[in-house]
Design an enzyme around this catalytic site. Structure first.
Site, PDB file in Angstrom:
ATOM      1  N   GLY A 199      71.504 -84.807 101.689  1.00 33.20           N
ATOM      2  CA  GLY A 199      70.585 -84.320 102.715  1.00 33.20           C
ATOM      3  C   GLY A 199      70.673 -82.803 102.833  1.00 33.20           C
ATOM      4  N   GLY A 200      71.417 -82.343 103.833  1.00 35.33           N
ATOM      5  CA  GLY A 200      71.502 -80.913 104.162  1.00 35.33           C
ATOM      6  C   GLY A 200      71.702 -79.991 102.966  1.00 35.33           C
TER       7      GLY A 200
ATOM      8  CB  SER B 118      79.053 -84.640 104.805  1.00 28.91           C
ATOM      9  OG  SER B 118      78.530 -84.778 106.108  1.00 28.91           O
TER      10      SER B 118
ATOM     11  CD  GLU C 191      72.604 -91.643 102.641  1.00 27.67           C
ATOM     12  OE1 GLU C 191      72.713 -90.518 102.144  1.00 27.67           O
ATOM     13  OE2 GLU C 191      71.706 -91.947 103.441  1.00 27.67           O
TER      14      GLU C 191
ATOM     15  N   GLY D   5      75.202 -86.007 107.893  1.00 24.92           N
ATOM     16  CA  GLY D   5      74.905 -84.818 108.690  1.00 24.92           C
ATOM     17  C   GLY D   5      76.042 -84.366 109.587  1.00 24.92           C
TER      18      GLY D   5
ATOM     19  CG  HIS E   5      68.044 -92.402 105.636  1.00 23.62           C
ATOM     20  ND1 HIS E   5      68.448 -91.971 106.874  1.00 23.62           N
ATOM     21  CD2 HIS E   5      68.675 -91.616 104.733  1.00 23.62           C
ATOM     22  CE1 HIS E   5      69.293 -90.953 106.712  1.00 23.62           C
ATOM     23  NE2 HIS E   5      69.445 -90.721 105.427  1.00 23.62           N
TER      24      HIS E   5
ATOM     25  CD  GLU F  54      68.555 -89.084 109.274  1.00 20.83           C
ATOM     26  OE1 GLU F  54      67.512 -88.763 108.668  1.00 20.83           O
ATOM     27  OE2 GLU F  54      69.637 -88.484 109.113  1.00 20.83           O
TER      28      GLU F  54
ATOM     29  CG  ASN G 240      66.751 -87.855 102.758  1.00 22.26           C
ATOM     30  OD1 ASN G 240      65.581 -87.555 103.007  1.00 22.26           O
ATOM     31  ND2 ASN G 240      67.493 -88.585 103.585  1.00 22.26           N
ATOM     32  CD1 TRP G 241      65.116 -81.850 100.066  1.00 23.06           C
ATOM     33  CD2 TRP G 241      62.980 -81.201  99.878  1.00 23.06           C
ATOM     34  NE1 TRP G 241      65.012 -81.069  98.950  1.00 23.06           N
ATOM     35  CE2 TRP G 241      63.712 -80.654  98.808  1.00 23.06           C
ATOM     36  CE3 TRP G 241      61.609 -80.933  99.966  1.00 23.06           C
ATOM     37  CZ2 TRP G 241      63.116 -79.843  97.836  1.00 23.06           C
ATOM     38  CZ3 TRP G 241      61.014 -80.140  98.998  1.00 23.06           C
ATOM     39  CH2 TRP G 241      61.763 -79.599  97.952  1.00 23.06           C
ATOM     40  CE  LYS G 242      68.941 -86.417 106.100  1.00 24.53           C
ATOM     41  NZ  LYS G 242      70.064 -86.793 106.921  1.00 24.53           N
TER      42      LYS G 242
END
Ligand code: PGA
Length: 243
Positions: free
Chosen positions: A228-229, A207, A165, A171, A96, A98, A9-11
């Site tokens: 993600g990150g 994470s 999640e 994150g 998600h 977010e 997930n590159w956001k």
């Protein structure tokens, strides 16, 4: 052996140029994806075309991070799953945290989008998760079952994956421990089986990094990851997907 799914997930990171560069190194690092795993990417919508072009002819799959519940219309700024599908995208990420927190998406909205996407014949990855406060007050299971109940009310079991999640792990650098993940995944899998969603993969997200991936994926009810990150760097994502 379980069929694993590794999703990135590159956001709202990367440009189309950066997307092309990413895939040229990722494809070198992962010359061939083994048959027991699927690797997919959710780039930002503006990078969809670059991602699709860069992965054409490979087994890598591409999706969008969100969509509207209708295929087209007067919805300024929204993403059409129908257009994404015509371009070659196969997946839509929905619900998600977010989206839920920052953009006020409700379970009802997620459910409506999910039905629309499934009717198009695209695959859905539905995100669920509890906040720290909800976990600490022993409400994890009721929160997760509530999210599932509402989002899946009219869903089909086919072409569906769940991403668990925990909000407190997204994150933050603090991942769920393998034991916490396994216990919660077991609960989700049982819930799904009780409603006819047998075999639906349940991915862990929050994470995930190369250092903790092995212990998490070794848990029997963890079917893969939504990253993600650590997915933004081809090297670290290829290490996670290679576990
Ligand atoms: P993270 O994000 O891996 O950076 O914690 C996961 C996600 O939001 O899907």
């Amino acid at each position: 052996m379980k069929n694993k799914i590794f999703a990135a997930n590159w956001k709202m990171f990367k440009t189309p140029d950066e997307t092309r560069k990413y895939f040229s190194s990722f494809r070198e690092l992962v010359a061939k994806t083994s048959a027991d795993r699927q690797v997919l990417f959710f780039p930002p919508a503006l990078c969809l075309e670059a991602a699709l072009e860069s992965t054409r002819g490979t087994s890598l799959q591409i999706g969008v991070q969100n969509c509207h519940a209708k295929g087209e219309g007067a919805f300024t700024g929204e993403i059409s799953a129908q257009a994404a599908q015509k371009m070659g995208a196969q997946w839509v990420l929905l619900g998600h945290s977010e989206r839920r927190t920052l953009f006020h998406e409700t379970d009802a909205m997620v459910s409506e989008k999910l039905q629309f996407v499934q009717n198009l014949g695209m695959k859905v990855m539905l995100c669920i998760g509890e906040t720290l406060d909800e976990r600490q007050s022993q409400r994890t299971e009721s929160i997760l079952s509530g999210q599932l109940e509402k989002a899946l009310a009219k869903a089909r079991a086919q072409d569906l994956a769940i991403a668990y999640e925990p909000v407190w792990a997204i994150g933050t650098g603090v991942n769920a421990s393998p034991e916490q993940a396994e216990q919660t995944h077991q609960f989700i899998v049982r819930w799904l089986e009780g409603r006819g969603f047998t075999g639906t993969p349940v991915l862990y997200g929050g994470s995930v990094k190369p250092e903790n991936a092995k212990a998490l994926i070794d848990q029997p009810h963890v079917s893969g990851f939504l990253v993600g990150g650590a997915s933004l760097d081809p090297q670290s994502f290829s290490k996670i997907g290679g576990v």
